[in-house]
Structures are given as structure tokens and as C-alpha cells.
Write a protein that holds these residues in place. Structure first.
Motif, PDB file in Angstrom:
ATOM      1  N   LYS A 182      55.148  46.934  38.594  1.00 22.33           N
ATOM      2  CA  LYS A 182      55.564  46.492  37.599  1.00 22.33           C
ATOM      3  C   LYS A 182      57.223  46.783  37.112  1.00 22.33           C
ATOM      4  O   LYS A 182      57.810  45.868  36.975  1.00 22.33           O
ATOM      5  N   TYR A 199      42.232  42.198  34.566  1.00 23.64           N
ATOM      6  CA  TYR A 199      41.850  43.410  34.427  1.00 23.64           C
ATOM      7  C   TYR A 199      40.027  43.229  34.381  1.00 23.64           C
ATOM      8  O   TYR A 199      39.571  42.442  33.837  1.00 23.64           O
ATOM      9  N   PHE A 208      50.185  50.562  40.248  1.00 25.75           N
ATOM     10  CA  PHE A 208      50.423  49.409  39.174  1.00 25.75           C
ATOM     11  C   PHE A 208      51.627  49.698  38.548  1.00 25.75           C
ATOM     12  O   PHE A 208      52.653  48.543  38.493  1.00 25.75           O
ATOM     13  N   VAL A 225      44.065  47.361  43.102  1.00 25.96           N
ATOM     14  CA  VAL A 225      44.918  46.671  42.648  1.00 25.96           C
ATOM     15  C   VAL A 225      45.320  45.689  43.564  1.00 25.96           C
ATOM     16  O   VAL A 225      45.721  46.189  44.806  1.00 25.96           O
ATOM     17  N   ARG A 234      54.414  41.216  41.099  1.00 23.93           N
ATOM     18  CA  ARG A 234      53.381  40.690  40.648  1.00 23.93           C
ATOM     19  C   ARG A 234      52.133  41.352  41.041  1.00 23.93           C
ATOM     20  O   ARG A 234      51.691  41.534  42.263  1.00 23.93           O
ATOM     21  N   VAL A 235      51.191  41.876  39.922  1.00 27.21           N
ATOM     22  CA  VAL A 235      50.084  42.705  40.169  1.00 27.21           C
ATOM     23  C   VAL A 235      49.034  41.356  39.817  1.00 27.21           C
ATOM     24  O   VAL A 235      48.774  41.205  38.393  1.00 27.21           O
ATOM     25  N   GLU A 236      48.134  40.810  40.655  1.00 23.90           N
ATOM     26  CA  GLU A 236      46.991  39.901  40.315  1.00 23.90           C
ATOM     27  C   GLU A 236      45.922  40.526  39.568  1.00 23.90           C
ATOM     28  O   GLU A 236      45.290  39.958  38.846  1.00 23.90           O
ATOM     29  N   LYS A 237      45.412  41.540  40.422  1.00 20.35           N
ATOM     30  CA  LYS A 237      44.204  42.223  39.650  1.00 20.35           C
ATOM     31  C   LYS A 237      44.424  43.721  39.529  1.00 20.35           C
ATOM     32  O   LYS A 237      44.866  44.358  40.543  1.00 20.35           O
ATOM     33  N   THR A 295      47.989  39.420  34.816  1.00 19.48           N
ATOM     34  CA  THR A 295      47.234  40.487  35.669  1.00 19.48           C
ATOM     35  C   THR A 295      45.683  40.267  35.232  1.00 19.48           C
ATOM     36  O   THR A 295      45.557  40.081  33.931  1.00 19.48           O
TER      37      THR A 295
END
Length: 443
Positions: free
Chosen positions: A33, A62, A29, A73, A38-41, A60
Motif C-alpha cells: 500500500k 477482505y 500488505f 494477499v 494494488r492489493v486485490e485480496k 481490496t
């Protein structure tokens, strides 16, 4: 094993894995960043169909899933376990994983493994800093050993002193069993009444030793009372802290194991205990419990060696301990594949086997030691070049760096599916073995 003990073991396992999974995923993660990917989940545990808890902050989501088999992730533009082929069919976007330079993608993928390795080193270092490292030097085993049936089967006798393994001097007595297994020792040299005797280790011994899950020898120790338990029979007698127990009903029991063994022969009976107090010999009458105990605890009478570390000294010491643990784990895996004595069906296990490594009573020192070890295991397993694991992604990225060509997305999709099926099969195999052993135990 009682229900309470099972729950305590399970709770320790879940807490340990939760800590390691969250930190592992943070390893992916944070660099994602940093590289504006982009981290969606970000999820602890898996969440097919629904999640236990979720909230969204920024771009994101969480959450905590309901299937406690790990975590993940979901990074935009990456072929992973989500198999989001719709997103991959669209034109690449600047914020997606697939649009980033190869070196950035490589750092993102190895981040989880790096964090797990660093976590293990850190935990070991902090344990060494706080508690030091206590070992039993072989030179301190002045009364020799007591062998169980397995030890006696290769010729070890009570009172023998183990001096070397394959003619390599033994430094620490508490490392003998591990060395016999991991280094596939072929012979043990013992000092018997001043004469050194060579004892060959026969084929099949290591396999029996692994099944037993305990050592084949114990260091002989006189039973010197350290504690009188408040609910035991001893508290009602004139036994005192510092007394040495040497006989039960006239049967000589100069060492701890012999004393406790003799007591178990007289459950719920009244016995005469031979006691040495200073230079005086006493006889004490006590009624044993239905388990054959008298309610006393013994103290360590052999000279232990404790190394204390400053904070700065603990850091390299923790690093070296982590490396040693990794070497031992790799050696264990190697033995499963190359040793004729060790069968995978008897040495491999799933979550139940891992849970059984934890003590039945909550022990923070044992918890953190096992968490550090599991962190090393998680790092090693994840870096294996299997599609679906971090190592699979790293393999394809290294291929891209070396050849200058990126594997097609369709190939990566197929590889991901194949890898996930392989990992799932291994999980089912390992946990199936746990179920099979449990069923065998019932019948």
C-alpha cells in the motif's frame, strides 16, 4: 487424551496460527500500500470456490477462507499461488507489482518474514518484562538426580550430580536435555560421592531421547506439602502445609518421585504415611484414590534463579532469546539431515504434532511462548529459497538486482508451479507421518 483436551489443543493452534498469518500478510500488505501497489485480496485461510466471510473496502476484498492452512494477499501483477495468467497477459499497469522498482518489490516480499521475526522478539520481550525468567541453576541441585531407564542405561545413578557435558560446565540444570540433543554431546561428567566419573554417551541415545520427549534425569526434591486438594484424602487427615513426606508403609521415600511411585503401588488402599513436621516424626493413615494419589501438591524446594527485567531491559533480552530460539531450531533441522541417530520420519510432523506442543489446559504463558516460537519457524520456513514461498520470490529479485535482467514471466510461472507442488508434497508428507503415528498407536 480426552476430546476436551484435543479441542483445547486445536483451539490454541488455530488461534496462534491465525494471529501469525494475519500479521505475516500485513507485512506484505502495508509496504504494498505504501508503494501504491494494488492489493486485490487479503485472506485468513484459503478460499477455493467459496469463503466463510468476505467484504470489500476500497480496492481490496477482505475475508476468511474455509481451508485453515495459512492465508494470503493477492497483489495485482504478481505471479503467486493464484496463478492469474490472464492478468499477467495484459500490458503492465502502474499500480501492479511487476511495474514497481526492484527494491520496492523486494521490500514487499520480505515484509512478512520481517514482521514474524519482530513479533517473536516482541512476545519474548513482553513475557520477560511481565514474568521475568526463572531457571534452575545446576548448583541448586544439591540432592543430585534421579535417572530413568534411559539415564541408567548410560551409567547415571540416583544421587549423581551432573557437573559438565563434554567437559563444559553446566550452568542451568533445565537446559541439559536440549544441549545433549542439539550439541550432540558425547560424554557426561558426574560427581558421585565426591568422585568425578566420565560417562560416554553411546550411539542411538539421542534418538531414544527424542522419541521419549522427556528428560533422562530429574532433579531430586524432597516432597514438602504446599497444597491440600479439596477433593483428596489428605484434607480429611491432619496433614499440614509444610509437612515433609518421607515414607509409605515403612518404605523410605525421601524424594518426590520415589514417594509418588510408591503411592501408585497402593491404589485404593489405606496406607501409613511417614511425615516430618519440624523436628517431630508423625504417622498419618490415608486411603488413596483409584489412581494412587492422596490429594496433596508439593512445592519447589530447590533454589530457583529469577531474572527480572525493566521494560527497556526486556527489549534486548527478548531479541537475544529470539535469536537463541532461531539457532536451536536451525540446529534441530541440521540434525535431521546430518545426524545418523535422527530419522526424519520420527522427527518431522504436521499440524497434529504442532498442536501437541500446546498444553491440554489453556495456559496463556505457554500459548504466547509457543506462538513466539512458531513465528520464528514461520519466518525461517518462508525465507527458504523455494519458489512459491517468499524466499523464492526474494531469490529471483536478488538475481534481477545482481544481473540487471528480470526472469521471464513464463519461467516464473513454471517455477511457481514447481514450488507449490514441492510445498504441497512436504505438507502431505509431514501430516501423513502424523496419521501414520496415530494409526500405529491404535494397533
Amino acid at each position: 487424551m480426552s476430546t476436551e483436551e484435543i479441542l483445547i489443543k486445536a483451539a490454541q493452534l488455530i488461534l496462534s496460527l491465525s494471529i501469525l498469518v494475519v500479521l505475516h500478510e500485513l507485512g506484505h500488505f502495508i509496504p504494498a500500500k505504501l508503494f501504491k501497489t494494488r492489493v486485490e485480496k487479503f485472506y485468513l485461510f484459503f478460499d477455493p470456490w467459496f469463503s466463510i466471510l468476505k467484504f470489500k473496502k476500497g480496492e481490496t476484498e477482505y475475508g476468511i477462507g474455509w481451508v485453515p492452512l495459512g492465508g494470503y494477499v493477492k497483489i495485482s501483477g504478481m505471479i503467486d499461488e493464484s496463478m492469474d495468467t490472464e492478468q499477467m497477459a495484459k500490458p503492465p499497469q502502474p499500480y501492479e507489482f511487476r511495474s514497481k522498482p526492484t527494491w520496492q518489490r523486494l521490500i514487499i516480499m520480505i515484509g512478512g518474514v520481517v514482521v514474524n521475526i519482530l513479533v517473536a522478539f516482541f512476545i519474548y520481550a513482553m513475557l520477560l518484562w511481565h514474568y521475568g525468567e526463572t531457571r534452575l541453576p545446576n548448583a541448586s541441585v544439591v540432592y543430585g538426580v534421579e535417572a530413568d531407564s534411559l539415564g541408567r542405561s548410560i551409567g547415571i545413578q540416583d544421587g549423581d550430580k551432573i557437573v559438565s557435558l563434554d567437559n563444559r560446565p553446566v550452568k542451568y540444570f533445565d537446559g541439559i536435555t536440549a544441549e545433549v540433543i542439539l550439541k550432540e554431546v558425547k560424554s557426561i561428567q558426574v560427581d558421585r560421592a565426591g568422585q568425578v566419573i566420565n560417562l560416554p554417551i553411546p550411539e542411538g541415545f539421542v534418538n531414544k531421547l527424542i522419541k521419549r520427549k522427556s528428560s533422562f534425569v530429574e532433579a531430586r526434591r524432597p516432597f514438602v506439602i504446599d497444597t491440600l486438594l479439596p477433593d483428596g484424602a489428605a484434607i480429611k487427615t491432619n496433614l499440614q502445609k509444610g509437612d515433609t513426606m518421607f515414607a509409605v508403609n515403612g518404605v523410605p521415600t525421601p524424594f518426590m518421585s520415589g514417594f509418588t511411585t510408591e503411592l501408585r503401588k497402593h491404589k485404593s488402599e489405606s496406607v501409613d504415611l511417614g511425615v516430618l513436621r519440624g523436628k517431630d516424626t508423625l504417622h498419618v493413615n490415608a486411603t488413596l484414590s483409584d489412581k494412587g494419589t492422596v490429594g496433596i501438591g508439593g512445592k519447589e524446594v530447590l533454589e530457583l534463579s529469577t531474572i527480572h527485567y525493566t521494560f527497556l531491559e526486556s527489549l534486548p533480552a527478548g531479541f537475544h532469546k529470539g535469536i537463541d530460539k532461531l539457532k536451536d531450531y536451525v540446529s534441530q533441522l541440521r540434525l535431521i539431515f546430518v545426524s545418523k541417530e535422527i530419522k526424519a520420519t520420527e522427527s518431522v510432523g504436521g499440524f497434529a504434532s504442532i498442536a501437541n506442543l500446546f498444553p491440554a489446559k489453556w495456559d496463556w504463558v505457554a500459548f504466547w511462548n509457543l506462538t513466539a516460537f512458531l513465528s520464528i519457524v514461520l519466518a525461517f520456513m518462508n525465507i527458504l529459497p523455494i519458489p512459491g514461498l517468499d524466499g523464492g520470490h526474494v531469490l529471483f529479485l536478488v538475481y534481477e538486482i545482481v544481473t540487471g535482467r528480470k526472469p521471464s514471466e513464463k519461467f516464473l510461472e513454471y517455477a511457481q508451479v514447481a514450488g507449490m507442488l514441492l510445498v504441497l508434497a512436504l505438507l502431505l508428507f509431514a501430516n501423513g507421518l502424523d496419521v501414520w503415528r496415530w494409526l500405529k498407536g491404535l494397533f
